[in-house]
Design a protein around this motif. Structure first.
Motif, PDB file in Angstrom:
ATOM      1  N   ASP A 216       0.799  -1.403  -0.042  1.00 10.65           N
ATOM      2  CA  ASP A 216       0.019  -0.073  -0.091  1.00 10.65           C
ATOM      3  C   ASP A 216       0.869   1.214   0.074  1.00 10.65           C
ATOM      4  O   ASP A 216       0.397   2.209  -0.382  1.00 10.65           O
ATOM      5  N   ILE A 217       2.012   1.433   0.720  1.00 10.76           N
ATOM      6  CA  ILE A 217       3.060   2.358   0.904  1.00 10.76           C
ATOM      7  C   ILE A 217       3.317   2.580  -0.497  1.00 10.76           C
ATOM      8  O   ILE A 217       3.580   3.850  -0.955  1.00 10.76           O
ATOM      9  N   LYS A 218       3.889   1.714  -1.113  1.00 14.43           N
ATOM     10  CA  LYS A 218       4.736   1.761  -2.468  1.00 14.43           C
ATOM     11  C   LYS A 218       3.608   2.068  -3.319  1.00 14.43           C
ATOM     12  O   LYS A 218       3.807   3.143  -4.232  1.00 14.43           O
ATOM     13  N   LYS A 219       2.311   1.937  -3.301  1.00 15.98           N
ATOM     14  CA  LYS A 219       1.285   2.332  -4.261  1.00 15.98           C
ATOM     15  C   LYS A 219       0.913   3.828  -3.834  1.00 15.98           C
ATOM     16  O   LYS A 219       0.841   4.535  -5.050  1.00 15.98           O
ATOM     17  N   ALA A 220       0.917   4.213  -2.648  1.00 14.23           N
ATOM     18  CA  ALA A 220       0.834   5.450  -2.350  1.00 14.23           C
ATOM     19  C   ALA A 220       1.957   6.593  -2.781  1.00 14.23           C
ATOM     20  O   ALA A 220       1.656   7.695  -3.388  1.00 14.23           O
ATOM     21  N   ARG A 221       3.083   5.860  -2.819  1.00  8.66           N
ATOM     22  CA  ARG A 221       4.299   6.667  -3.250  1.00  8.66           C
ATOM     23  C   ARG A 221       4.286   6.960  -4.738  1.00  8.66           C
ATOM     24  O   ARG A 221       4.429   7.961  -5.318  1.00  8.66           O
ATOM     25  N   SER A 222       3.762   5.797  -5.510  1.00  6.50           N
ATOM     26  CA  SER A 222       3.580   6.003  -6.841  1.00  6.50           C
ATOM     27  C   SER A 222       2.515   7.072  -7.261  1.00  6.50           C
ATOM     28  O   SER A 222       2.626   7.668  -8.304  1.00  6.50           O
ATOM     29  N   TRP A 223       1.474   6.996  -6.459  1.00  5.13           N
ATOM     30  CA  TRP A 223       0.504   7.994  -6.781  1.00  5.13           C
ATOM     31  C   TRP A 223       0.904   9.400  -6.471  1.00  5.13           C
ATOM     32  O   TRP A 223       0.676  10.268  -7.296  1.00  5.13           O
ATOM     33  N   PHE A 224       1.653   9.558  -5.431  1.00  3.44           N
ATOM     34  CA  PHE A 224       2.198  10.823  -5.272  1.00  3.44           C
ATOM     35  C   PHE A 224       3.211  11.456  -6.026  1.00  3.44           C
ATOM     36  O   PHE A 224       3.234  12.553  -6.296  1.00  3.44           O
ATOM     37  N   ASP A 225       4.066  10.296  -6.545  1.00  3.85           N
ATOM     38  CA  ASP A 225       4.978  10.779  -7.819  1.00  3.85           C
ATOM     39  C   ASP A 225       4.402  11.174  -8.867  1.00  3.85           C
ATOM     40  O   ASP A 225       4.773  12.208  -9.631  1.00  3.85           O
ATOM     41  N   LYS A 226       3.130  10.741  -9.135  1.00  2.00           N
ATOM     42  CA  LYS A 226       2.473  10.875 -10.328  1.00  2.00           C
ATOM     43  C   LYS A 226       1.569  12.432 -10.166  1.00  2.00           C
ATOM     44  O   LYS A 226       1.763  13.285 -11.133  1.00  2.00           O
ATOM     45  N   HIS A 227       1.171  12.857  -8.932  1.00  2.00           N
ATOM     46  CA  HIS A 227       0.289  13.702  -8.699  1.00  2.00           C
ATOM     47  C   HIS A 227       0.858  14.849  -7.655  1.00  2.00           C
ATOM     48  O   HIS A 227       0.130  15.539  -7.242  1.00  2.00           O
ATOM     49  N   GLY A 228       2.138  14.447  -7.276  1.00  7.77           N
ATOM     50  CA  GLY A 228       2.664  15.273  -6.063  1.00  7.77           C
ATOM     51  C   GLY A 228       2.576  16.633  -6.337  1.00  7.77           C
ATOM     52  O   GLY A 228       2.029  17.491  -5.187  1.00  7.77           O
ATOM     53  N   GLY A 229       2.831  17.338  -7.341  1.00 10.32           N
ATOM     54  CA  GLY A 229       2.831  18.590  -7.551  1.00 10.32           C
ATOM     55  C   GLY A 229       1.602  19.338  -7.298  1.00 10.32           C
ATOM     56  O   GLY A 229       1.355  20.204  -6.298  1.00 10.32           O
ATOM     57  N   LYS A 230       0.294  18.663  -7.875  1.00  8.52           N
ATOM     58  CA  LYS A 230      -0.954  19.379  -7.668  1.00  8.52           C
ATOM     59  C   LYS A 230      -1.534  19.038  -6.240  1.00  8.52           C
ATOM     60  O   LYS A 230      -2.119  19.933  -5.716  1.00  8.52           O
ATOM     61  N   ALA A 231      -1.016  17.885  -5.830  1.00  9.46           N
ATOM     62  CA  ALA A 231      -1.338  17.463  -4.460  1.00  9.46           C
ATOM     63  C   ALA A 231      -0.821  18.549  -3.327  1.00  9.46           C
ATOM     64  O   ALA A 231      -1.601  18.918  -2.510  1.00  9.46           O
ATOM     65  N   VAL A 232       0.443  19.020  -3.485  1.00  8.52           N
ATOM     66  CA  VAL A 232       1.154  19.626  -2.434  1.00  8.52           C
ATOM     67  C   VAL A 232       0.343  21.163  -2.893  1.00  8.52           C
ATOM     68  O   VAL A 232       0.115  21.907  -1.793  1.00  8.52           O
ATOM     69  N   PHE A 233       0.094  21.573  -4.146  1.00  6.65           N
ATOM     70  CA  PHE A 233      -0.609  22.845  -4.229  1.00  6.65           C
ATOM     71  C   PHE A 233      -1.756  23.168  -3.676  1.00  6.65           C
ATOM     72  O   PHE A 233      -2.106  24.115  -2.962  1.00  6.65           O
ATOM     73  N   PHE A 234      -2.852  22.219  -3.881  1.00  9.79           N
ATOM     74  CA  PHE A 234      -4.201  22.174  -3.446  1.00  9.79           C
ATOM     75  C   PHE A 234      -4.385  21.960  -2.010  1.00  9.79           C
ATOM     76  O   PHE A 234      -5.293  22.547  -1.459  1.00  9.79           O
ATOM     77  N   CYS A 235      -3.377  20.753  -1.466  1.00  5.86           N
ATOM     78  CA  CYS A 235      -3.502  20.894   0.038  1.00  5.86           C
ATOM     79  C   CYS A 235      -3.099  21.894   0.918  1.00  5.86           C
ATOM     80  O   CYS A 235      -3.316  22.184   1.954  1.00  5.86           O
ATOM     81  N   ARG A 236      -2.209  22.798   0.320  1.00  5.81           N
ATOM     82  CA  ARG A 236      -1.751  24.143   0.971  1.00  5.81           C
ATOM     83  C   ARG A 236      -3.056  24.915   1.140  1.00  5.81           C
ATOM     84  O   ARG A 236      -2.831  25.917   1.787  1.00  5.81           O
ATOM     85  N   LEU A 237      -4.201  24.770   0.332  1.00  2.93           N
ATOM     86  CA  LEU A 237      -5.167  25.726   0.379  1.00  2.93           C
ATOM     87  C   LEU A 237      -6.404  24.977   1.409  1.00  2.93           C
ATOM     88  O   LEU A 237      -7.466  25.537   1.405  1.00  2.93           O
ATOM     89  N   VAL A 238      -6.026  23.725   1.857  1.00  2.00           N
ATOM     90  CA  VAL A 238      -7.101  23.379   2.592  1.00  2.00           C
ATOM     91  C   VAL A 238      -6.692  23.167   4.034  1.00  2.00           C
ATOM     92  O   VAL A 238      -5.659  22.709   4.603  1.00  2.00           O
ATOM     93  N   PRO A 239      -7.720  23.850   4.924  1.00  2.00           N
ATOM     94  CA  PRO A 239      -7.309  23.881   6.451  1.00  2.00           C
ATOM     95  C   PRO A 239      -7.327  22.660   7.039  1.00  2.00           C
ATOM     96  O   PRO A 239      -7.960  21.693   6.706  1.00  2.00           O
ATOM     97  N   GLY A 240      -6.483  22.271   7.884  1.00  2.00           N
ATOM     98  CA  GLY A 240      -6.108  21.281   8.659  1.00  2.00           C
ATOM     99  C   GLY A 240      -5.439  20.170   7.967  1.00  2.00           C
ATOM    100  O   GLY A 240      -4.800  19.144   8.510  1.00  2.00           O
ATOM    101  N   VAL A 241      -5.082  20.024   6.493  1.00  2.00           N
ATOM    102  CA  VAL A 241      -4.294  19.507   5.786  1.00  2.00           C
ATOM    103  C   VAL A 241      -3.053  20.170   5.581  1.00  2.00           C
ATOM    104  O   VAL A 241      -2.110  19.525   5.182  1.00  2.00           O
ATOM    105  N   ARG A 242      -2.831  21.426   5.135  1.00  2.00           N
ATOM    106  CA  ARG A 242      -2.017  22.300   4.766  1.00  2.00           C
ATOM    107  C   ARG A 242      -0.910  21.916   5.455  1.00  2.00           C
ATOM    108  O   ARG A 242       0.378  21.991   4.754  1.00  2.00           O
ATOM    109  N   THR A 243      -0.557  21.665   6.640  1.00  2.00           N
ATOM    110  CA  THR A 243       0.625  21.560   7.451  1.00  2.00           C
ATOM    111  C   THR A 243       1.114  20.062   7.258  1.00  2.00           C
ATOM    112  O   THR A 243       2.239  20.047   7.240  1.00  2.00           O
ATOM    113  N   LEU A 244       0.260  18.945   7.143  1.00  2.00           N
ATOM    114  CA  LEU A 244       0.788  17.621   6.703  1.00  2.00           C
ATOM    115  C   LEU A 244       1.023  17.108   5.547  1.00  2.00           C
ATOM    116  O   LEU A 244       1.733  16.094   5.424  1.00  2.00           O
TER     117      LEU A 244
END
Length: 201
Positions: free
Chosen positions: A97-125
């Motif tokens: 599961d961790i390897k799959k999660a890393r694969s997903w993050f490698d694919k969408h990492g930039g977008k995930a980081v950008f949009f999560c910075r706009l979400v209260p409660g998640v932006r820090t994590l």
């Protein structure tokens, strides 16, 4: 807490804003939803300038994001997968599961980081999985800075517009933060239940 934030900002100025936003990333109970609107109100009073306030908030946030990023990077996937194989069954999480999660993050990492910075409660994590997935520092800083710039600017402008009612920003964003966190928790529970059901069939 409001009195402490106000005193810090009044005594240290822009440095105080940066310090508060740095601490907000290390200790989430210190809310940016209160710090930056208060800074915006201070701008409306003519005691500070808009652009330096935003710059201080962004710089403080980015400095506060780095410890979490490097914590994830130092732990690394191998150590986490080893821990998951030993103890992950309690949460139905395996090394696969961790390897799959890393694969997903490698694919969408930039977008995930950008949009999560706009979400209260998640932006820090969001810095933690970015480090765990070994996202390169430059893209991490770029997407984090862009998302943080937008978030800090919105909060500051809201405080500027609301004036002495700047505290209403936190009142409106607070429930949104709880809804987002509840949704993430609910989604995680559903994922665990479905995973266990597939194992039983």
């Amino acid at each position: 807490m409001l009195e402490w934030i106000t005193n810090t900002m009044n005594s240290l100025g822009y440095l105080g804003i940066g310090m508060l936003m740095f601490l907000e990333n290390l200790f989430p109970p210190i809310p940016s939803e209160l710090i930056m609107p208060l800074a915006g109100f201070t701008v409306a009073q003519g005691k500070m300038e808009f652009v330096p306030v935003i710059a201080a908030g962004v710089i403080g946030t980015m400095l506060g994001a780095l410890p979490w990023y490097y914590a994830g990077k130092v732990l690394g996937e191998q150590r986490l997968t080893s821990l998951a194989d030993q103890y992950g069954r309690w949460l139905s999480i395996s090394s696969k599961d961790i390897k799959k999660a890393r694969s997903w993050f490698d694919k969408h990492g930039g977008k995930a980081v950008f949009f999560c910075r706009l979400v209260p409660g998640v932006r820090t994590l969001i810095s933690l999985p970015a480090g765990i997935s070994e996202m390169h520092l430059v893209p991490f800083l770029l997407y984090s800075t862009l998302g943080t710039l937008l978030w800090v600017s919105l909060l500051t402008y809201a405080g500027y517009g609301l004036g002495s009612n700047y505290h209403l920003v936190e009142e409106y964003i607070g429930p949104i933060s709880k809804i987002v966190l509840a949704s993430l928790l609910f989604g995680f529970i559903i994922w665990v239940v479905r995973k266990n059901m597939r194992r039983l069939t």
